[in-house]
Design an enzyme around this catalytic site. Structure first.
Site, PDB file in Angstrom:
ATOM      1  N   LEU A  68     -32.489 -18.279  31.576  1.00 12.77           N
ATOM      2  CA  LEU A  68     -32.034 -17.820  30.285  1.00 12.77           C
ATOM      3  C   LEU A  68     -30.508 -18.735  29.862  1.00 12.77           C
ATOM      4  O   LEU A  68     -30.165 -18.958  28.636  1.00 12.77           O
ATOM      5  CB  LEU A  68     -32.033 -16.442  30.197  1.00 12.77           C
ATOM      6  CG  LEU A  68     -33.024 -15.642  30.188  1.00 12.77           C
ATOM      7  CD1 LEU A  68     -32.796 -14.377  30.038  1.00 12.77           C
ATOM      8  CD2 LEU A  68     -33.979 -16.097  29.332  1.00 12.77           C
ATOM      9  N   LYS A 110     -28.938 -11.604  36.789  1.00  8.54           N
ATOM     10  CA  LYS A 110     -27.775 -12.466  36.747  1.00  8.54           C
ATOM     11  C   LYS A 110     -27.411 -12.590  38.280  1.00  8.54           C
ATOM     12  O   LYS A 110     -27.195 -11.518  38.998  1.00  8.54           O
ATOM     13  CB  LYS A 110     -26.626 -11.709  35.906  1.00  8.54           C
ATOM     14  CG  LYS A 110     -25.288 -12.793  35.835  1.00  8.54           C
ATOM     15  CD  LYS A 110     -24.141 -11.838  35.298  1.00  8.54           C
ATOM     16  CE  LYS A 110     -23.003 -13.112  35.017  1.00  8.54           C
ATOM     17  NZ  LYS A 110     -21.803 -12.462  34.182  1.00  8.54           N
ATOM     18  N   GLU A 164     -30.912  -5.005  31.321  1.00  2.00           N
ATOM     19  CA  GLU A 164     -32.125  -5.012  30.333  1.00  2.00           C
ATOM     20  C   GLU A 164     -32.226  -6.251  29.553  1.00  2.00           C
ATOM     21  O   GLU A 164     -31.339  -7.065  29.513  1.00  2.00           O
ATOM     22  CB  GLU A 164     -31.810  -3.959  29.074  1.00  2.00           C
ATOM     23  CG  GLU A 164     -30.809  -4.417  28.247  1.00  2.00           C
ATOM     24  CD  GLU A 164     -30.593  -3.198  27.090  1.00  2.00           C
ATOM     25  OE1 GLU A 164     -31.895  -2.876  26.561  1.00  2.00           O
ATOM     26  OE2 GLU A 164     -29.640  -2.699  26.818  1.00  2.00           O
ATOM     27  N   ASP A 202     -13.303 -10.445  27.003  1.00  2.00           N
ATOM     28  CA  ASP A 202     -13.996 -11.520  26.627  1.00  2.00           C
ATOM     29  C   ASP A 202     -15.069 -11.533  25.592  1.00  2.00           C
ATOM     30  O   ASP A 202     -16.047 -12.100  25.723  1.00  2.00           O
ATOM     31  CB  ASP A 202     -14.446 -12.010  28.073  1.00  2.00           C
ATOM     32  CG  ASP A 202     -14.853 -13.617  28.015  1.00  2.00           C
ATOM     33  OD1 ASP A 202     -14.111 -14.371  27.185  1.00  2.00           O
ATOM     34  OD2 ASP A 202     -15.636 -14.151  28.696  1.00  2.00           O
ATOM     35  N   PRO A 246     -18.875 -15.331  20.945  1.00  2.00           N
ATOM     36  CA  PRO A 246     -20.450 -15.486  20.543  1.00  2.00           C
ATOM     37  C   PRO A 246     -21.243 -15.530  21.629  1.00  2.00           C
ATOM     38  O   PRO A 246     -22.315 -15.050  21.680  1.00  2.00           O
ATOM     39  CB  PRO A 246     -20.366 -16.996  19.820  1.00  2.00           C
ATOM     40  CG  PRO A 246     -19.024 -16.785  19.280  1.00  2.00           C
ATOM     41  CD  PRO A 246     -18.212 -16.277  20.372  1.00  2.00           C
TER      42      PRO A 246
END
Length: 289
Positions: free
Chosen positions: A25, A48, A101, A146, A149
């Protein structure tokens, strides 16, 4: 026969712990995020994993595993519709991983890459949702540090804050020493000075995000990180309406307040920031001046 065997092998699912990796991703400075399947609960998740080249740096005391743990602790104590939930943490192949999630969609950074400004109401609604997430996090003693976008996920009717890897849990002294926290273009002046970030620091970063949503440009830019940091500390940005005349004056005023160099000049809380944004949407008089 050999060719068929190797083709079957190439198509075989790749597992990390019990999780089946489906596709990549995205990549950040410390981790790679995969879309994965949890066979135990039969659901899609975002997995992750610490980047492999960073594992060897642990010996130098850089502390990337600590940052991973810190992210899990910070996000794990927060349960809110606008914050990505952490389901599980673990370690496989000597690399820590975190299971979150899965949100169908992409990041706000991906939306901005389209080069077209969002409708004003949609842009404000996204920032409102981030305000709600930050208000909840701050009330639970967590400063994100942090906001940018790339750490805001957006999908159909959904906005969620993710990546608490640089978060500070108020009342603790844990931090990543020797490392610049945050992303230069979105850092607050106090973070540039190396001072402790309180909740109003997140509001400055969100002000930068709002400015970028309204103008498709960042308020503070430069040819190098040092130039950007200098601009954040000492230069006032070009006004929102100079860059984008379509933006109403009240929304420009709200954005300017969030971008005050002094924390005292900003909104006192994310809830106060959100309240003025909601007044704007409701065509009521805003409180910011």
């Amino acid at each position: 026969m050999m060719e068929e065997s190797s083709r079957r092998s190439a198509e075989a699912p790749r597992y990390y712990g019990r999780y089946e990796l489906r596709s990549e991703l995205g990549r950040g400075t410390s981790g790679v995020v995969y879309k994965a399947h949890d066979p135990k609960l039969d659901r899609l998740v975002a997995l992750k994993i610490l980047r492999p080249e960073l594992v060897s740096l642990e010996e130098a005391g850089v502390g990337f595993k600590q940052r991973f743990h810190q992210e899990a602790v910070a996000a794990g104590r927060l349960t809110h519709p606008a914050i990505v939930a952490v389901h599980d943490v673990g370690e496989a192949e000597n690399r820590p991983f975190m299971v979150m999630e899965y949100i169908e969609g992409g990041t706000l950074a991906d939306l901005l890459l389209g080069g077209q400004p969002l409708p004003l109401a949609e842009a404000v609604e996204i920032v409102l949702q981030v305000c709600a997430a930050l208000d909840y996090a701050h009330r639970h003693g967590v400063v994100h540090r942090d906001i940018k976008p790339r750490n805001i996920l957006v999908g159909p009717g959904v906005t969620k804050v993710t990546d608490f890897g640089t978060a500070r849990i108020l009342g603790t002294s844990h931090t990543m020493t020797g490392t610049m926290l945050g992303t230069p273009a979105y850092m607050s002046p106090e973070m540039v000075r190396g001072q402790a970030a309180d909740p109003r620091s997140d509001l400055f970063s969100l002000g930068v995000v709002l400015y970028e949503l309204l103008t498709l440009q960042r308020p503070f830019d430069g040819r190098s990180s040092n130039e950007v940091l200098y601009a954040i500390s000492f230069r006032e940005p070009l006004s929102v309406r100079r860059r984008s005349p379509r933006v109403p004056r009240d929304l420009e005023t709200i954005c300017a307040k969030a971008l005050s160099k002094s924390p005292e000049g900003r909104f006192a809380s994310a809830g106060e920031f959100a309240a003025d944004l909601q007044r704007f949407l409701d065509h009521e008089a805003i409180h910011a001046q």
